[in-house]
Design an enzyme around this catalytic site. Structure first.
Site, PDB file in Angstrom:
ATOM      1  N   ARG A 123     -11.445  22.234  27.261  1.00 20.05           N
ATOM      2  CA  ARG A 123     -11.457  22.217  28.717  1.00 20.05           C
ATOM      3  C   ARG A 123     -11.551  23.626  28.921  1.00 20.05           C
ATOM      4  O   ARG A 123     -12.436  23.991  29.898  1.00 20.05           O
ATOM      5  CB  ARG A 123     -10.505  21.518  29.369  1.00 20.05           C
TER       6      ARG A 123
ATOM      7  N   LYS B 202     -12.069  30.607  32.770  1.00 19.57           N
ATOM      8  CA  LYS B 202     -12.745  29.349  33.515  1.00 19.57           C
ATOM      9  C   LYS B 202     -12.467  29.317  35.032  1.00 19.57           C
ATOM     10  O   LYS B 202     -13.479  28.746  35.773  1.00 19.57           O
ATOM     11  CB  LYS B 202     -11.838  28.333  32.648  1.00 19.57           C
ATOM     12  N   ASN B 203     -11.268  29.565  35.404  1.00 18.73           N
ATOM     13  CA  ASN B 203     -10.800  29.490  36.698  1.00 18.73           C
ATOM     14  C   ASN B 203     -11.511  30.453  37.773  1.00 18.73           C
ATOM     15  O   ASN B 203     -11.420  30.544  38.970  1.00 18.73           O
ATOM     16  CB  ASN B 203      -9.417  29.390  36.846  1.00 18.73           C
TER      17      ASN B 203
ATOM     18  N   ASP C 178       0.302  28.180  34.971  1.00 12.44           N
ATOM     19  CA  ASP C 178      -0.752  28.124  33.728  1.00 12.44           C
ATOM     20  C   ASP C 178      -0.029  28.811  32.471  1.00 12.44           C
ATOM     21  O   ASP C 178      -0.858  28.491  31.263  1.00 12.44           O
ATOM     22  CB  ASP C 178      -2.150  28.496  33.920  1.00 12.44           C
TER      23      ASP C 178
ATOM     24  N   ARG D 209      -1.559  16.773  43.330  1.00 13.53           N
ATOM     25  CA  ARG D 209      -2.643  17.557  43.555  1.00 13.53           C
ATOM     26  C   ARG D 209      -3.623  17.045  44.857  1.00 13.53           C
ATOM     27  O   ARG D 209      -4.778  16.932  44.619  1.00 13.53           O
ATOM     28  CB  ARG D 209      -3.358  17.814  42.299  1.00 13.53           C
TER      29      ARG D 209
ATOM     30  N   CYS E 136      -3.601  13.173  39.073  1.00 15.06           N
ATOM     31  CA  CYS E 136      -3.804  13.996  38.004  1.00 15.06           C
ATOM     32  C   CYS E 136      -2.560  13.977  37.098  1.00 15.06           C
ATOM     33  O   CYS E 136      -1.376  13.645  37.584  1.00 15.06           O
ATOM     34  CB  CYS E 136      -4.263  15.286  38.573  1.00 15.06           C
TER      35      CYS E 136
HETATM   36  N1  EPU Z   1      -1.923  21.382  47.167  1.00 15.98           N
HETATM   37  C1  EPU Z   1      -1.740  20.663  48.465  1.00 15.98           C
HETATM   38  N2  EPU Z   1      -2.698  20.441  49.072  1.00 15.98           N
HETATM   39  C2  EPU Z   1      -3.839  20.843  48.990  1.00 15.98           C
HETATM   40  C3  EPU Z   1      -4.062  21.760  47.920  1.00 15.98           C
HETATM   41  C4  EPU Z   1      -2.820  22.201  47.115  1.00 15.98           C
HETATM   42  O1  EPU Z   1      -0.414  19.844  48.191  1.00 15.98           O
HETATM   43  O2  EPU Z   1      -4.892  20.694  49.683  1.00 15.98           O
HETATM   44  C5  EPU Z   1      -0.611  21.471  46.171  1.00 15.98           C
HETATM   45  C6  EPU Z   1      -0.845  21.230  44.830  1.00 15.98           C
HETATM   46  O3  EPU Z   1      -0.623  20.022  44.895  1.00 15.98           O
HETATM   47  C7  EPU Z   1       0.025  22.158  44.146  1.00 15.98           C
HETATM   48  C8  EPU Z   1       0.079  23.666  44.906  1.00 15.98           C
HETATM   49  O4  EPU Z   1      -0.338  23.124  46.201  1.00 15.98           O
HETATM   50  O5  EPU Z   1       1.287  21.360  44.125  1.00 15.98           O
HETATM   51  C9  EPU Z   1      -0.870  24.290  44.233  1.00 15.98           C
HETATM   52  O6  EPU Z   1      -2.105  23.862  43.865  1.00 15.98           O
HETATM   53  P1  EPU Z   1      -3.314  24.766  43.896  1.00 15.98           P
HETATM   54  O7  EPU Z   1      -4.358  24.227  45.167  1.00 15.98           O
HETATM   55  O8  EPU Z   1      -3.286  26.398  44.021  1.00 15.98           O
HETATM   56  O9  EPU Z   1      -4.066  24.454  42.597  1.00 15.98           O
HETATM   57  P2  EPU Z   1      -5.765  24.121  42.263  1.00 15.98           P
HETATM   58  O10 EPU Z   1      -6.377  25.184  43.059  1.00 15.98           O
HETATM   59  O11 EPU Z   1      -6.013  22.832  42.218  1.00 15.98           O
HETATM   60  C10 EPU Z   1      -5.737  25.943  40.452  1.00 15.98           C
HETATM   61  C11 EPU Z   1      -6.499  26.176  38.811  1.00 15.98           C
HETATM   62  C12 EPU Z   1      -5.189  25.456  38.134  1.00 15.98           C
HETATM   63  C13 EPU Z   1      -3.781  26.122  38.396  1.00 15.98           C
HETATM   64  C14 EPU Z   1      -3.293  26.311  39.874  1.00 15.98           C
HETATM   65  C15 EPU Z   1      -2.210  26.989  40.397  1.00 15.98           C
HETATM   66  C16 EPU Z   1      -8.683  26.330  39.153  1.00 15.98           C
HETATM   67  C17 EPU Z   1      -9.902  25.294  38.855  1.00 15.98           C
HETATM   68  N3  EPU Z   1      -7.544  25.589  38.849  1.00 15.98           N
HETATM   69  O12 EPU Z   1      -5.693  24.620  40.654  1.00 15.98           O
HETATM   70  O13 EPU Z   1      -5.444  25.564  36.888  1.00 15.98           O
HETATM   71  O14 EPU Z   1      -2.772  25.615  37.574  1.00 15.98           O
HETATM   72  O15 EPU Z   1      -4.743  26.658  40.734  1.00 15.98           O
HETATM   73  O16 EPU Z   1      -2.303  28.367  39.900  1.00 15.98           O
HETATM   74  O17 EPU Z   1      -8.557  27.537  39.684  1.00 15.98           O
HETATM   75  C18 EPU Z   1      -5.567  24.963  34.491  1.00 15.98           C
HETATM   76  O18 EPU Z   1      -6.506  25.919  34.360  1.00 15.98           O
HETATM   77  O19 EPU Z   1      -4.904  24.514  33.451  1.00 15.98           O
HETATM   78  C19 EPU Z   1      -5.254  24.944  35.646  1.00 15.98           C
HETATM   79  C20 EPU Z   1      -4.681  23.434  36.023  1.00 15.98           C
END
Ligand code: EPU
Length: 427
Positions: free
Chosen positions: A402, A22-23, A310, A127, A122
């Protein structure tokens, strides 16, 4: 609303094949926005989130053709983004799936403008997307927040050195997709090293991008004037694979998890070995054997190659029936323990202190009706249901859909007693 009915207590035997990730699929679908030529993708998993992303891209003007329904339920798609009509991701889409924000970087890079709804809160944490915005601004884009939308404009993005404040997966992906068409070289420091980032980079490279260092914490992107078409196969889903490994660890048995690869799994395999599970890797995948009650394990979630957030809920379900006490710390998201209350309903003994859960393993869980709260929490509840005595019913299984393709069928094929109950809504 569908729910799962699980009769627990059977060991798992046989083979299961994991689907495309998915990701990885979500950002790679967005990469099609970077070129007017077709992008052909294999092993696209049939998931609700992939469906949502397809809908968003179609709304924007991308044509998506299904070239083949592959034998394993996945699809071969051709995406052509040659006549875009709406350079926007509306609130209605972003609120159902935050990953919609991944259209921001590619749209801005190719068309010089983008309007993307700011994601709201969320279930698992705040996030924010400030790092995406900051990085694009460093590349010369004018970034404004107006009426709940991110409004981005740039004649042409310029290469820049970006150091993200924290490791962010989609942040790294968005910035990498923006940088491939920027003028000059972009360096992303503190980049996410997740395998999905590497898969996206490989797809972009096939389209003609010049990217070095994906998979390390410094990614260097030399901008090019245009990208072309390409064919790419989506990597296998390491979280789905890890979920099946945990299911066997908890329920016992022996299963070959096809397409699982140890180099993608980060610390998950180490923790399962510590728990006493046998894992054997071959060309085909990973064979998991669990012949006794697992041992307790302590872990902290961390960016790759650390223990994936995850996988936290699934490993907590294993810990719930382990011998001894496990200490589990969630460091990525502020609110990712919502499964604890539900696991307690099944008889688990878990105390939460801030970001740490103390799980005192019990010899037996007992089936009950529980509620899925988010995607990975649902997977944790399914695993607990597989070991619980009697019947467990998990409501709101749409969370699971999802990110897992036909999980009940895959589990049934290895001996679990899981059925999907579809409630008819009254007319
Ligand atoms: N964060 C910030 N600011 C930003 C971006 C992130 O503060 O601009 C913080 C987030 O709030 C969090 C941390 O940084 O505390 C890491 O977040 P990240 O951005 O890495 O998460 P994401 O990219 O939104 C992806 C996966 C998630 C997975 C996380 C962590 C996708 C589509 N989603 O989310 O997947 O948990 O990385 O590995 O790639 C899932 O599949 O169930 C899922 C939630």
């Amino acid at each position: 609303m569908d729910r799962f009915r699980i009769s627990g207590g059977t060991a798992l035997h046989g083979e299961v094949t994991v689907s495309g990730a998915k990701n990885a699929a979500l950002p790679i679908l967005c990469a099609s926005l970077l070129s007017s030529e077709p992008l052909e993708l294999l092993d696209v998993p049939r998931l609700r989130d992939v469906g949502t992303m397809r809908k968003l891209l179609i709304q924007m003007g991308t044509r998506i053709e299904t070239l083949e329904h592959q034998a394993d339920g996945q699809e071969r798609l051709r995406l052509t983004s040659d006549a875009m009509t709406h350079l926007q991701a509306p609130y209605e889409m972003v609120k159902t799936m935050r990953a919609s924000v991944l259209v921001l970087g590619p749209m801005l890079a190719r068309f010089g403008e983008a309007l993307v709804s700011l994601p709201g809160g969320c279930a698992i944490g705040q996030r924010p997307v400030d790092q995406h915005i900051k990085g694009l601004a460093a590349m010369g884009a004018e970034m404004r927040i107006e009426h709940g939308y991110i409004k981005a404009q740039a004649k042409r993005l310029r290469g820049a050195r970006i150091v993200t404040d924290m490791v962010t997966v989609t942040g790294t992906e968005n910035l990498m997709m923006a940088a491939v068409l920027a003028e000059g070289t972009t360096v992303i420091d503190n980049a996410a090293r997740e395998p999905e980032v590497v898969d996206l980079a490989n797809c972009l490279i096939r389209m003609g991008a010049r990217i070095e260092g994906a998979g390390t914490d410094r990614i260097v992107i030399h901008g090019v004037d245009r990208l072309g078409g390409a064919q790419h196969t989506i990597m296998a889903d390491r979280i789905e694979a890890g979920t099946f490994l945990c299911a066997v660890a908890a329920a016992g048995g022996e299963v070959l998890v096809r397409r699982a690869r140890s180099d993608m799994m980060g610390a998950t395999l180490e923790k399962l070995r510590e728990a006493g599970v046998q894992l054997l890797e071959s060309e085909e995948g990973i064979r998991v054997t669990a012949s006794r009650r697992p041992e307790s394990v302590n872990f902290r979630t961390a960016p790759f190659p650390g223990l994936a957030t995850d996988m936290q809920a699934q490993l907590m379900a294993v810990s719930a029936i382990a011998q001894g006490t496990s200490i589990i710390t969630e460091t990525i998201f502020e609110n990712r323990f919502m499964h604890v209350q539900e696991l307690r309903r099944l008889g688990a003994q878990i105390e939460v202190d801030g970001h740490t859960a103390i799980v005192k393993g019990v010899a037996e869980l007992s089936g009950a009706r529980v509620m899925a709260t988010d995607l990975r929490a649902s997977a944790g509840l399914v695993i607990a249901g597989l070991v619980a005595q009697g019947e467990t019913e998990i409501d709101r299984i749409y969370h699971l859909d999802r990110g897992y393709d036909r999980m009940e069928q895959k589990l049934s094929a290895i001996g679990a007693r899981v059925t999907r109950v579809t409630e008819k809504t009254p007319a």
